[in-house]
Design an enzyme around this catalytic site. Structure first.
Site, mmCIF file in Angstrom:
data_model
loop_
_atom_site.group_PDB
_atom_site.id
_atom_site.type_symbol
_atom_site.label_atom_id
_atom_site.label_comp_id
_atom_site.label_asym_id
_atom_site.label_seq_id
_atom_site.Cartn_x
_atom_site.Cartn_y
_atom_site.Cartn_z
ATOM 1 N N HIS A 88 -5.460 5.908 -0.756
ATOM 2 C CA HIS A 88 -5.873 6.606 0.107
ATOM 3 C C HIS A 88 -5.877 7.893 0.044
ATOM 4 O O HIS A 88 -4.777 8.227 -1.489
ATOM 5 C CB HIS A 88 -5.167 6.750 0.973
ATOM 6 C CG HIS A 88 -3.517 6.580 0.605
ATOM 7 N ND1 HIS A 88 -3.379 8.158 0.548
ATOM 8 C CD2 HIS A 88 -2.552 6.425 0.490
ATOM 9 C CE1 HIS A 88 -1.659 8.261 0.417
ATOM 10 N NE2 HIS A 88 -1.006 6.393 0.557
ATOM 11 N N HIS B 61 -2.048 1.138 -1.196
ATOM 12 C CA HIS B 61 -1.697 3.237 -1.413
ATOM 13 C C HIS B 61 -0.616 3.233 -3.439
ATOM 14 O O HIS B 61 -0.749 1.574 -4.052
ATOM 15 C CB HIS B 61 0.088 2.908 -0.346
ATOM 16 C CG HIS B 61 -0.611 2.616 0.777
ATOM 17 N ND1 HIS B 61 -0.871 3.363 1.863
ATOM 18 C CD2 HIS B 61 -1.605 1.346 1.787
ATOM 19 C CE1 HIS B 61 -0.924 2.635 3.035
ATOM 20 N NE2 HIS B 61 -1.702 1.503 2.362
#
Length: 203
Positions: free
Chosen positions: A9, A150
């Site tokens: 992200h 992530h």
């Protein structure tokens, strides 16, 4: 031959504050959204077929920005979330060093041995990610799949796919919107690109 594209992200509010996020649902910054746009532009020539994302906002919002430019819908899976860091979530790195000195040392030197209250172990994180990704690969054979997730999740996943021991977790890093590419060749999955951030030169 299908490819798996893994992207972390964009910059989040807690990234700026050096806070451990884990499964806390933090938001992208304006810079994070701009990073996502740049990443999307860098992926335009890659012929992505499908986009999957963690359901946490910082990943899903990154995926939505990419999906809009690539004209693809984003499907979310809870299994693609970040590692659950338990009692560390919401603490800054400095607070962790002060309050959990021994555990922090283990995390930095032998992360696979860390056992925090209310947290996942690295091996459990890896098994969670491999479980869902193996299903997605099997169900979409020879497709180019983009997964937005992530930092810890992507690192554990890459090691698992390549058959590299989880103890090597701390030997590389994944940056905000860093892109990694794994090719599923006939004989083996092959890491073609690791943490490419060339699209961020102007951000």
């Amino acid at each position: 031959m299908g490819r798996l594209y893994l992207i972390r992200h964009g910059e989040s509010e807690w990234n700026i504050l050096s806070k451990v996020q884990g499964q806390s649902n933090t938001q992208l910054t304006d810079k994070g959204r701009e990073q996502a746009k740049k990443a999307a532009q860098g992926l335009l020539h890659e012929k992505i077929d499908l986009i999957f994302s963690s359901d946490l906002n910082r990943a899903f919002d990154t995926a939505k920005v990419i999906g809009e430019l690539l004209e693809l819908e984003v499907n979310t899976f809870e299994e693609l979330r970040e590692m659950r860091f338990g009692v560390w979530e919401g603490l800054t790195t400095q607070e962790i060093m002060n309050k959990y000195t021994n555990e922090h040392t283990i995390w930095m030197t032998e992360p696979h041995k860390l056992n925090l209250p209310e947290a996942e172990k690295l091996i459990d994180l890896q098994e969670r990610l491999l479980g869902i990704v193996n299903i997605l690969i099997k169900d979409n054979k020879d497709k180019n799949i983009l997964i937005v997730s992530h930092g810890s999740s992507i690192k554990a996943l890459i090691l698992g796919i390549l058959g590299i021991d989880i103890s090597f977790y701390n030997k590389f890093t994944i940056s905000n919107t860093g892109i990694s590419i794994i090719e599923y060749r006939d004989y083996s999955p092959v890491l073609r690109v690791l943490n490419d951030t060339s699209h961020l030169k102007e951000v």
